[in-house]
Design a protein around this motif. Structure first.
Motif, PDB file in Angstrom:
ATOM      1  N   MET A 220       0.678  -1.025  -0.043  1.00 26.35           N
ATOM      2  CA  MET A 220      -0.027   0.196   0.164  1.00 26.35           C
ATOM      3  C   MET A 220       1.005   1.209  -0.066  1.00 26.35           C
ATOM      4  SD  MET A 220      -2.824   1.244   2.713  1.00 26.35           S
ATOM      5  CE  MET A 220      -3.738  -0.360   2.738  1.00 26.35           C
ATOM      6  N   LYS A 221       0.623   2.028  -1.084  1.00 32.93           N
ATOM      7  CA  LYS A 221       1.262   3.299  -0.960  1.00 32.93           C
ATOM      8  C   LYS A 221       0.465   4.665  -0.485  1.00 32.93           C
ATOM      9  CE  LYS A 221       4.025   1.981  -4.791  1.00 32.93           C
ATOM     10  NZ  LYS A 221       4.647   2.178  -6.057  1.00 32.93           N
ATOM     11  N   VAL A 222       1.083   5.230   0.589  1.00 35.41           N
ATOM     12  CA  VAL A 222       0.646   6.514   1.161  1.00 35.41           C
ATOM     13  C   VAL A 222       1.178   7.861   0.899  1.00 35.41           C
ATOM     14  CG1 VAL A 222      -0.479   7.355   3.137  1.00 35.41           C
ATOM     15  CG2 VAL A 222      -0.406   4.622   2.820  1.00 35.41           C
ATOM     16  N   GLN A 223       0.470   8.911   0.644  1.00 36.84           N
ATOM     17  CA  GLN A 223       0.987  10.081   0.538  1.00 36.84           C
ATOM     18  C   GLN A 223       0.224  11.363   0.931  1.00 36.84           C
ATOM     19  OE1 GLN A 223       1.440  11.396  -3.673  1.00 36.84           O
ATOM     20  NE2 GLN A 223       3.120  12.814  -3.416  1.00 36.84           N
ATOM     21  N   LEU A 224       1.052  12.101   1.830  1.00 34.52           N
ATOM     22  CA  LEU A 224       0.210  13.091   2.226  1.00 34.52           C
ATOM     23  C   LEU A 224       0.681  14.469   1.380  1.00 34.52           C
ATOM     24  CD1 LEU A 224      -1.470  15.159   4.156  1.00 34.52           C
ATOM     25  CD2 LEU A 224       0.814  15.495   5.463  1.00 34.52           C
ATOM     26  N   LEU A 225      -0.428  14.875   0.673  1.00 32.92           N
ATOM     27  CA  LEU A 225      -0.140  15.952  -0.596  1.00 32.92           C
ATOM     28  C   LEU A 225       0.280  17.323   0.053  1.00 32.92           C
ATOM     29  CD1 LEU A 225      -3.223  15.452  -3.075  1.00 32.92           C
ATOM     30  CD2 LEU A 225      -0.723  14.260  -3.186  1.00 32.92           C
ATOM     31  N   PRO A 226       1.255  17.910  -0.733  1.00 29.97           N
ATOM     32  CA  PRO A 226       1.741  19.161  -0.028  1.00 29.97           C
ATOM     33  C   PRO A 226       0.466  20.357  -0.115  1.00 29.97           C
ATOM     34  CG  PRO A 226       3.210  18.422  -1.763  1.00 29.97           C
ATOM     35  CD  PRO A 226       2.033  17.486  -1.706  1.00 29.97           C
ATOM     36  N   SER A 227       0.655  21.325   0.714  1.00 25.75           N
ATOM     37  CA  SER A 227      -0.433  22.349   0.802  1.00 25.75           C
ATOM     38  C   SER A 227       0.035  23.816   0.998  1.00 25.75           C
ATOM     39  CB  SER A 227      -1.333  22.009   1.767  1.00 25.75           C
ATOM     40  OG  SER A 227      -0.737  21.780   3.018  1.00 25.75           O
ATOM     41  N   SER A 228       1.478  23.817   1.052  1.00 26.89           N
ATOM     42  CA  SER A 228       2.277  25.329   1.133  1.00 26.89           C
ATOM     43  C   SER A 228       3.447  25.160   0.075  1.00 26.89           C
ATOM     44  CB  SER A 228       2.688  25.272   2.630  1.00 26.89           C
ATOM     45  OG  SER A 228       1.791  25.327   3.533  1.00 26.89           O
ATOM     46  N   ILE A 229       3.804  26.501  -0.231  1.00 28.18           N
ATOM     47  CA  ILE A 229       4.920  26.707  -1.139  1.00 28.18           C
ATOM     48  C   ILE A 229       5.899  27.351  -0.442  1.00 28.18           C
ATOM     49  CG2 ILE A 229       5.507  27.813  -3.251  1.00 28.18           C
ATOM     50  CD1 ILE A 229       3.413  25.385  -3.454  1.00 28.18           C
ATOM     51  N   ASN A 230       7.395  27.076  -0.638  1.00 28.23           N
ATOM     52  CA  ASN A 230       8.239  27.764  -0.225  1.00 28.23           C
ATOM     53  C   ASN A 230       8.618  29.113  -1.166  1.00 28.23           C
ATOM     54  OD1 ASN A 230       9.368  26.062   1.722  1.00 28.23           O
ATOM     55  ND2 ASN A 230      10.027  24.410   0.297  1.00 28.23           N
ATOM     56  N   GLU A 231       9.702  29.883  -0.467  1.00 26.78           N
ATOM     57  CA  GLU A 231       9.686  31.197  -1.372  1.00 26.78           C
ATOM     58  C   GLU A 231      10.286  30.870  -2.730  1.00 26.78           C
ATOM     59  OE1 GLU A 231      12.264  33.834   0.781  1.00 26.78           O
ATOM     60  OE2 GLU A 231      11.096  34.153   2.426  1.00 26.78           O
ATOM     61  N   ASP A 232      11.047  29.715  -3.093  1.00 28.05           N
ATOM     62  CA  ASP A 232      11.540  29.303  -4.301  1.00 28.05           C
ATOM     63  C   ASP A 232      10.507  28.347  -5.127  1.00 28.05           C
ATOM     64  OD1 ASP A 232      11.462  26.871  -3.138  1.00 28.05           O
ATOM     65  OD2 ASP A 232      13.699  26.586  -3.219  1.00 28.05           O
ATOM     66  N   GLY A 233       9.325  28.297  -4.802  1.00 26.00           N
ATOM     67  CA  GLY A 233       8.401  27.738  -5.417  1.00 26.00           C
ATOM     68  C   GLY A 233       8.127  26.370  -5.024  1.00 26.00           C
ATOM     69  N   THR A 234       9.176  25.652  -4.648  1.00 24.44           N
ATOM     70  CA  THR A 234       9.085  24.311  -4.392  1.00 24.44           C
ATOM     71  C   THR A 234       7.966  24.206  -3.104  1.00 24.44           C
ATOM     72  OG1 THR A 234      10.792  24.326  -2.886  1.00 24.44           O
ATOM     73  CG2 THR A 234      11.293  23.959  -4.844  1.00 24.44           C
ATOM     74  N   ALA A 235       7.553  22.663  -2.998  1.00 24.15           N
ATOM     75  CA  ALA A 235       6.582  22.376  -2.187  1.00 24.15           C
ATOM     76  C   ALA A 235       7.182  22.367  -0.635  1.00 24.15           C
ATOM     77  CB  ALA A 235       6.242  20.907  -2.339  1.00 24.15           C
ATOM     78  N   SER A 236       6.444  23.066   0.237  1.00 28.70           N
ATOM     79  CA  SER A 236       6.943  23.143   1.671  1.00 28.70           C
ATOM     80  C   SER A 236       6.506  21.869   2.389  1.00 28.70           C
ATOM     81  CB  SER A 236       6.438  24.569   2.021  1.00 28.70           C
ATOM     82  OG  SER A 236       6.475  24.561   3.542  1.00 28.70           O
ATOM     83  N   GLN A 237       7.306  21.651   3.699  1.00 32.48           N
ATOM     84  CA  GLN A 237       6.962  20.715   4.646  1.00 32.48           C
ATOM     85  C   GLN A 237       5.675  21.304   5.602  1.00 32.48           C
ATOM     86  OE1 GLN A 237       7.760  17.591   5.160  1.00 32.48           O
ATOM     87  NE2 GLN A 237       8.544  17.763   3.028  1.00 32.48           N
ATOM     88  N   GLY A 238       5.501  22.515   5.504  1.00 26.62           N
ATOM     89  CA  GLY A 238       4.369  23.289   6.186  1.00 26.62           C
ATOM     90  C   GLY A 238       3.109  22.297   5.767  1.00 26.62           C
ATOM     91  N   GLN A 239       2.185  22.050   6.534  1.00 24.49           N
ATOM     92  CA  GLN A 239       1.107  21.501   6.423  1.00 24.49           C
ATOM     93  C   GLN A 239       0.015  22.679   7.069  1.00 24.49           C
ATOM     94  OE1 GLN A 239       0.189  17.680   8.090  1.00 24.49           O
ATOM     95  NE2 GLN A 239      -2.124  17.652   7.114  1.00 24.49           N
ATOM     96  N   ARG A 240      -0.912  23.023   5.854  1.00 23.07           N
ATOM     97  CA  ARG A 240      -2.101  23.687   6.213  1.00 23.07           C
ATOM     98  C   ARG A 240      -3.560  23.074   5.783  1.00 23.07           C
ATOM     99  NH1 ARG A 240       2.237  27.137   5.470  1.00 23.07           N
ATOM    100  NH2 ARG A 240       2.403  28.761   6.987  1.00 23.07           N
ATOM    101  N   LEU A 241      -3.492  22.155   4.875  1.00 21.83           N
ATOM    102  CA  LEU A 241      -4.417  21.401   4.486  1.00 21.83           C
ATOM    103  C   LEU A 241      -4.166  20.011   4.375  1.00 21.83           C
ATOM    104  CD1 LEU A 241      -5.088  23.369   1.044  1.00 21.83           C
ATOM    105  CD2 LEU A 241      -6.189  23.654   3.267  1.00 21.83           C
ATOM    106  N   THR A 242      -5.164  19.190   4.521  1.00 21.27           N
ATOM    107  CA  THR A 242      -5.149  17.585   4.787  1.00 21.27           C
ATOM    108  C   THR A 242      -5.723  16.904   3.685  1.00 21.27           C
ATOM    109  OG1 THR A 242      -5.028  17.807   7.220  1.00 21.27           O
ATOM    110  CG2 THR A 242      -5.436  15.653   6.155  1.00 21.27           C
ATOM    111  N   CYS A 243      -4.683  16.035   2.895  1.00 21.73           N
ATOM    112  CA  CYS A 243      -5.421  15.229   2.202  1.00 21.73           C
ATOM    113  C   CYS A 243      -4.291  14.050   1.667  1.00 21.73           C
ATOM    114  CB  CYS A 243      -5.615  15.841   0.750  1.00 21.73           C
ATOM    115  SG  CYS A 243      -6.256  14.603  -0.683  1.00 21.73           S
ATOM    116  N   PHE A 244      -4.704  12.790   2.386  1.00 23.40           N
ATOM    117  CA  PHE A 244      -3.859  11.402   2.153  1.00 23.40           C
ATOM    118  C   PHE A 244      -4.514  10.856   0.936  1.00 23.40           C
ATOM    119  CE2 PHE A 244      -3.560  12.133   6.625  1.00 23.40           C
ATOM    120  CZ  PHE A 244      -2.290  11.905   6.971  1.00 23.40           C
ATOM    121  N   VAL A 245      -3.584  10.531   0.096  1.00 25.21           N
ATOM    122  CA  VAL A 245      -3.990   9.544  -1.154  1.00 25.21           C
ATOM    123  C   VAL A 245      -3.417   8.060  -1.013  1.00 25.21           C
ATOM    124  CG1 VAL A 245      -3.546   9.438  -3.652  1.00 25.21           C
ATOM    125  CG2 VAL A 245      -3.956  11.637  -2.651  1.00 25.21           C
TER     126      VAL A 245
END
Length: 258
Positions: A1-26
């Motif tokens: 089984m593969k599990v991923q928490l989708l990103p929900s914040s963006i760093n200043e350089d446009g990359t995905a941040s580890q900061g979580q503001r929204l929740t969606c597990f896929v």
């Protein structure tokens, strides 16, 4: 089984941040558990395959991406998208979200292939199928109603607590599951914000430690998610200081092959 928490914040350089503001597990690129960041961060493969969203509760950070996701898919759906939720959540969606004022009521609309949205009502402690998965919903202590889940693909099972404060039933369910390989649990606030955590029905590191003690001698990792982005560093330090066995901070965006 593969599990991923989708990103929900963006760093200043446009990359995905580890900061979580929204929740969606896929899970397995095909089933969403909550939909906070679903429309914004899913891959093209996930957008093509996900036709089911299992909802833990209707707070905005857990459903924000769902209307936009349905909007994206509208013309291409050959079968209705399914929202799996309780009857109470259904009323919230139809009265407060898909109400023609916030967003169209997709349950009343059709495309060239027919209906585009249907609801599948869920009851706690009654297993249900979602694609290849069997899901058991368990009531937890957050807003009313709120659910956590035991999710099985027939080989392994995982636990997703959703948002919760102190509770008991879900830990009993996890303790009795023989093929459990991971639990994903919240820890929203640092210990110094214990009153706010209590008032909003969330956990802090110390409270999380007490909850995990209910699992006894577990043999699988616990991944901590839903740390409020502004407090991520301090919560992480406090969790490290507790030295709880096999407790890990969930990496946003990482695919966990369990």
């Amino acid at each position: 089984m593969k599990v991923q928490l989708l990103p929900s914040s963006i760093n200043e350089d446009g990359t995905a941040s580890q900061g979580q503001r929204l929740t969606c597990f896929v899970v397995d690129d095909s089933v969403a558990f909550d939909a906070g960041s679903l429309a914004f961060s899913c891959t093209d493969r996930q957008r093509e395959q996900i036709r089911d969203a299992v909802i833990s509760h209707t707070h905005l950070d857990h459903i924000a991406g769902l209307p936009i996701f349905l909007d994206d898919l509208f013309a291409s759906l050959t079968d209705p998208f399914r929202i799996h939720c309780t009857a109470e959540m259904f009323e919230v969606f139809e009265s407060n979200i898909f109400n023609w004022k916030i967003y169209p009521r997709f349950s009343e609309l059709t495309n060239d292939h027919g209906k585009v949205l249907e609801y599948s009502l869920v009851e706690p402690q009654k297993p249900f199928k979602v694609k290849h998965l069997e899901v058991l919903a368990v009531a937890v202590s957050h807003n009313s109603p709120s659910l956590g889940f035991l999710v099985s693909d027939g080989i392994v099972s995982i636990g997703i607590t959703g948002d919760t404060s102190e509770t008991s039933e879900i830990w009993n369910v996890y303790s009795e599951c023989e093929n459990l390989v991971a639990v994903f649990v919240e820890c929203a606030f640092p210990d110094e914000m214990g009153k706010l955590a209590g008032d909003s029905h969330h956990l802090t590191p110390v409270r999380l430690a007490s909850e995990l003690a209910k699992l006894g001698n577990r043999k699988y990792p616990v991944y901590v998610s839903n740390i409020k982005a502004m407090y991520r560093d301090i919560v992480r330090r406090q969790l490290d200081d507790l030295k709880l066995p096999d407790l890990r901070i969930l990496e946003v965006g990482k695919i966990y092959d369990l």
